[in-house]
Structures are given as C-alpha cells and as structure tokens.
Design a protein around this motif. Structure first.
Motif, PDB file in Angstrom:
ATOM      1  N   ASN A 150       0.207   0.521  15.887  1.00 50.86           N
ATOM      2  CA  ASN A 150       0.461   0.698  17.327  1.00 50.86           C
ATOM      3  C   ASN A 150       1.154  -0.527  17.917  1.00 50.86           C
ATOM      4  N   GLU A 151       0.676  -1.723  17.552  1.00 52.43           N
ATOM      5  CA  GLU A 151       1.288  -2.952  18.064  1.00 52.43           C
ATOM      6  C   GLU A 151       2.716  -3.105  17.565  1.00 52.43           C
ATOM      7  N   SER A 152       2.945  -2.726  16.317  1.00 53.05           N
ATOM      8  CA  SER A 152       4.283  -2.823  15.748  1.00 53.05           C
ATOM      9  C   SER A 152       5.275  -1.970  16.526  1.00 53.05           C
ATOM     10  N   ARG A 153       4.858  -0.765  16.876  1.00 56.09           N
ATOM     11  CA  ARG A 153       5.734   0.128  17.628  1.00 56.09           C
ATOM     12  C   ARG A 153       5.921  -0.342  19.067  1.00 56.09           C
ATOM     13  N   LEU A 154       4.832  -0.821  19.668  1.00 55.33           N
ATOM     14  CA  LEU A 154       4.888  -1.242  21.075  1.00 55.33           C
ATOM     15  C   LEU A 154       5.786  -2.456  21.256  1.00 55.33           C
ATOM     16  N   TYR A 155       5.636  -3.438  20.369  1.00 58.17           N
ATOM     17  CA  TYR A 155       6.385  -4.693  20.525  1.00 58.17           C
ATOM     18  C   TYR A 155       7.599  -4.786  19.607  1.00 58.17           C
ATOM     19  N   LYS A 156       7.843  -3.673  18.870  1.00 56.51           N
ATOM     20  CA  LYS A 156       8.995  -3.634  17.957  1.00 56.51           C
ATOM     21  C   LYS A 156       8.973  -4.805  16.970  1.00 56.51           C
ATOM     22  N   LYS A 157       7.826  -5.014  16.374  1.00 55.46           N
ATOM     23  CA  LYS A 157       7.636  -6.065  15.375  1.00 55.46           C
ATOM     24  C   LYS A 157       7.398  -5.440  14.005  1.00 55.46           C
ATOM     25  N   SER A 158       7.735  -6.178  12.971  1.00 60.43           N
ATOM     26  CA  SER A 158       7.487  -5.688  11.617  1.00 60.43           C
ATOM     27  C   SER A 158       5.991  -5.718  11.299  1.00 60.43           C
ATOM     28  N   PHE A 159       5.605  -4.940  10.315  1.00 63.62           N
ATOM     29  CA  PHE A 159       4.217  -4.892   9.857  1.00 63.62           C
ATOM     30  C   PHE A 159       4.220  -4.418   8.410  1.00 63.62           C
ATOM     31  N   SER A 160       3.514  -5.144   7.553  1.00 65.25           N
ATOM     32  CA  SER A 160       3.480  -4.785   6.135  1.00 65.25           C
ATOM     33  C   SER A 160       2.050  -4.769   5.614  1.00 65.25           C
ATOM     34  N   VAL A 161       1.875  -4.059   4.516  1.00 64.92           N
ATOM     35  CA  VAL A 161       0.567  -4.006   3.869  1.00 64.92           C
ATOM     36  C   VAL A 161       0.726  -4.309   2.382  1.00 64.92           C
ATOM     37  N   ILE A 162      -0.354  -4.841   1.813  1.00 65.63           N
ATOM     38  CA  ILE A 162      -0.402  -5.101   0.371  1.00 65.63           C
ATOM     39  C   ILE A 162      -1.612  -4.379  -0.204  1.00 65.63           C
ATOM     40  N   MET A 163      -1.384  -3.553  -1.196  1.00 68.85           N
ATOM     41  CA  MET A 163      -2.470  -2.907  -1.924  1.00 68.85           C
ATOM     42  C   MET A 163      -2.666  -3.666  -3.231  1.00 68.85           C
ATOM     43  N   VAL A 164      -3.923  -4.002  -3.532  1.00 70.14           N
ATOM     44  CA  VAL A 164      -4.244  -4.799  -4.725  1.00 70.14           C
ATOM     45  C   VAL A 164      -5.246  -4.033  -5.586  1.00 70.14           C
ATOM     46  N   ASP A 165      -5.040  -4.074  -6.892  1.00 68.46           N
ATOM     47  CA  ASP A 165      -5.986  -3.470  -7.827  1.00 68.46           C
ATOM     48  C   ASP A 165      -6.197  -4.433  -8.995  1.00 68.46           C
ATOM     49  N   VAL A 166      -7.450  -4.736  -9.291  1.00 65.76           N
ATOM     50  CA  VAL A 166      -7.760  -5.652 -10.389  1.00 65.76           C
ATOM     51  C   VAL A 166      -7.422  -4.964 -11.708  1.00 65.76           C
ATOM     52  N   ASP A 167      -6.685  -5.670 -12.550  1.00 66.74           N
ATOM     53  CA  ASP A 167      -6.267  -5.093 -13.832  1.00 66.74           C
ATOM     54  C   ASP A 167      -7.446  -4.965 -14.806  1.00 66.74           C
ATOM     55  N   ASP A 168      -7.545  -3.792 -15.418  1.00 66.39           N
ATOM     56  CA  ASP A 168      -8.544  -3.537 -16.472  1.00 66.39           C
ATOM     57  C   ASP A 168      -9.959  -3.938 -16.054  1.00 66.39           C
ATOM     58  N   PHE A 169     -10.308  -3.589 -14.833  1.00 64.86           N
ATOM     59  CA  PHE A 169     -11.629  -3.994 -14.324  1.00 64.86           C
ATOM     60  C   PHE A 169     -12.768  -3.297 -15.067  1.00 64.86           C
ATOM     61  N   LYS A 170     -12.525  -2.091 -15.505  1.00 60.23           N
ATOM     62  CA  LYS A 170     -13.568  -1.342 -16.217  1.00 60.23           C
ATOM     63  C   LYS A 170     -14.044  -2.105 -17.449  1.00 60.23           C
ATOM     64  N   GLN A 171     -13.139  -2.847 -18.072  1.00 63.24           N
ATOM     65  CA  GLN A 171     -13.526  -3.611 -19.267  1.00 63.24           C
ATOM     66  C   GLN A 171     -14.562  -4.684 -18.946  1.00 63.24           C
ATOM     67  N   ILE A 172     -14.506  -5.231 -17.731  1.00 67.25           N
ATOM     68  CA  ILE A 172     -15.500  -6.240 -17.331  1.00 67.25           C
ATOM     69  C   ILE A 172     -16.875  -5.598 -17.280  1.00 67.25           C
ATOM     70  N   ASN A 173     -16.967  -4.461 -16.601  1.00 65.69           N
ATOM     71  CA  ASN A 173     -18.258  -3.779 -16.493  1.00 65.69           C
ATOM     72  C   ASN A 173     -18.763  -3.320 -17.861  1.00 65.69           C
ATOM     73  N   ASP A 174     -17.845  -2.824 -18.707  1.00 64.56           N
ATOM     74  CA  ASP A 174     -18.248  -2.325 -20.025  1.00 64.56           C
ATOM     75  C   ASP A 174     -18.695  -3.454 -20.947  1.00 64.56           C
ATOM     76  N   ASN A 175     -17.992  -4.584 -20.902  1.00 63.65           N
ATOM     77  CA  ASN A 175     -18.277  -5.679 -21.833  1.00 63.65           C
ATOM     78  C   ASN A 175     -19.321  -6.677 -21.341  1.00 63.65           C
ATOM     79  N   TYR A 176     -19.399  -6.852 -20.017  1.00 73.07           N
ATOM     80  CA  TYR A 176     -20.281  -7.897 -19.479  1.00 73.07           C
ATOM     81  C   TYR A 176     -21.350  -7.372 -18.521  1.00 73.07           C
ATOM     82  N   GLY A 177     -21.214  -6.135 -18.081  1.00 73.31           N
ATOM     83  CA  GLY A 177     -22.186  -5.565 -17.159  1.00 73.31           C
ATOM     84  C   GLY A 177     -21.700  -5.588 -15.719  1.00 73.31           C
TER      85      GLY A 177
END
Length: 282
Positions: A150-177
């Motif tokens: 909403n702010e980006s549209r109102l003030y005509k400013k840029s806005f970006s997002v970053i999506m992050v995913d931990v690589d091979d996280f399942k291996q941590i739970n499987d190997n270490y708990g």
C-alpha cells in the motif's frame, strides 16, 4: 467555597491516578502528575525542564515521532501507542493521547494522558511472533507485506521481498534430531536480524522458509542484500553441524502485484536458485 474544595479534591484524585504531562512547544516538560512519576520511576524534579525524549525507548521508530509532531503542530490531537523506558531503564508500553494547548489561536504547549498497557501490549506482541525464532510469524509478515504494498503504491516507491529456504534442512533433523534443527533456525534468525537494515522486516514463513521485506528497495538493491545474507550465513560455523547454506529468491513489486503474486515471484526465483545448485541468489 464548598464547590472549590470539591474541585480541588477532584483534581487531587485525578493527579494521583491519571498519568498526565504537559510540555512546551519544544517538547520540554513543564508539568507531570504524581501518577506519571509513579509509572516512570522519575520524580517531578527529575523531569521538569527535561525533554520528553528522556523517556524514549531506543527501539521506538522515528516514524512514530515524525507522525506525532506533524499532527500536533497542526493543532490536531494525536493518539497512538509507544514504548518508553523508566528511570531504571525498564521498558513499558503506553496508550497515549496528546492534545495541543491553545492561547487564543496560538499553540503554547501540549498535554498528554497516558495509560500503561504493558501487559496488553505483551500479549499482542506474543500473538505476532514465531515462538521458536522470535521473528514475526506468517500471519504478521503477511500483514506487513500488504502494508508495504500500500505504501509503495501511495508514495510511488519501490518495494522488494526476499524468500529464503535453508538448503537440505531435512538432513539436519534426520541426522542430528529436531532439537539441533531448531537451534540452527534460531541462530540463522539472529544472523539475518543483524544483517538486515532497521527498516526491513523479517518473518518465518513456515518450516525452514523465511520472508524478508525491504521497503523503498529496488530489485538490484534487494539482490545485493540477499547476497549479503547468503555470505553471512554460509560463512558461519554452527555447533554440531558445521557450515550451512540457504537459497534466495528476490522479487520487486510491479503495478498489478498483490501479496500472492509478489511472493509467488520470489518463490519462483527461489526454486530457480535450488535448481541451479543451491546457495544462490536469483
């Protein structure tokens, strides 16, 4: 005479139980009630002649004060919530209502009535955060995304997002708990919080996924931030598991974007990073 006595008793009760303060037009305190002193831990002598910012909590956003002053200097009342500090540097939350004081048509000061809402604010805060990482939860980060759109549209400013995913996280739970996996997520959250800017927001999207919101930030700038986060994480050696990486997807808002569409673009870019070998930014 009787009326005067009752009026003085009424004022005395108000001062004892209602937290009020008065400042001049520069924010210098000229009056505080006993209830105000009790709430803050300061004496009247401590406060009179001091700027009201003596109570300011360091985490309180500059935007709150900008909005406050912009409103009351126009002769309008302001109402909001903010975090302050007592004399002993303990934080507390207040719901505050500020009214300009006029002499004829000139503003000569400001009067504030505050209510301590620390417990209420604590419950509200707990409802907004992820219990494991202390970051915003998915519901809250979605709300913030809409706000930034909403702010980006109102003030005509840029806005970006970053999506992050931990690589091979399942291996941590499987190997270490799962306990070790939880510790990795908590430490990763701390690393990211130290690297993002004060105006950025980060939340746990779910599992080992995180969403970072970057107001007034272009796609190129967001990619630079994502690269900074990638390097910061990949260079940290975790207890037990050693080094760990994550993949990143970046998206900048476009004219017709909704919450769903901008996050979908970031998610698509994240998928590309995974497909290209992980530990990458796209």
């Amino acid at each position: 005479m009787i009326t005067s006595i009752y009026f003085q008793q009424y004022l005395s009760i108000l001062e004892k139980y209602v937290s009020t303060s008065i400042t001049n037009t520069n924010g210098v305190i000229t009056y505080v009630s006993p209830a105000f002193c009790k709430m803050t831990g300061y004496t009247q002598k401590d406060l009179l002649g001091k700027k009201h910012t003596i109570l300011r909590h360091p985490d309180t956003s500059n935007e709150i004060y900008k909005d406050l002053w912009a409103t009351i200097m126009q002769g309008k009342p302001w109402h909001g919530r903010m975090r302050n500090c007592t004399k002993n540097k303990e934080s507390y939350w207040i719901d505050v209502h500020i009214e300009p004081i006029f002499n004829n048509e000139c503003i000569v000061g400001y009067q504030a009535i505050q209510q301590n809402i620390t417990n209420e604010a604590l419950f509200e805060t707990l409802a907004k955060i992820d219990a494991l990482t202390g970051l915003f939860n998915r519901y809250t980060i979605e709300e913030l995304t809409q706000l930034f759109i909403n702010e980006s549209r109102l003030y005509k400013k840029s806005f970006s997002v970053i999506m992050v995913d931990v690589d091979d996280f399942k291996q941590i739970n499987d190997n270490y708990g799962h306990q070790v996996g939880d510790e990795v997520l908590k430490k990763l959250s701390e690393i990211f919080q130290t690297l993002i800017r004060s105006n950025d927001r980060i939340g746990r999207w779910g599992g080992e996924e995180f969403l970072i919101l970057l107001p007034q930030t272009s796609y190129i700038q967001a990619k630079e931030m994502a690269e900074r986060l990638r390097i910061g994480l990949s260079s940290y050696k975790f207890d037990t598991i050693g080094y760990k990486t994550a993949s990143f997807g970046v998206a900048e808002i476009e004219a017709k974007d909704t919450i769903e569409s901008i996050i979908a673009k970031a998610d698509k870019a994240l998928y590309l990073s995974k497909e290209m070998g992980k530990n990458l930014v796209n």
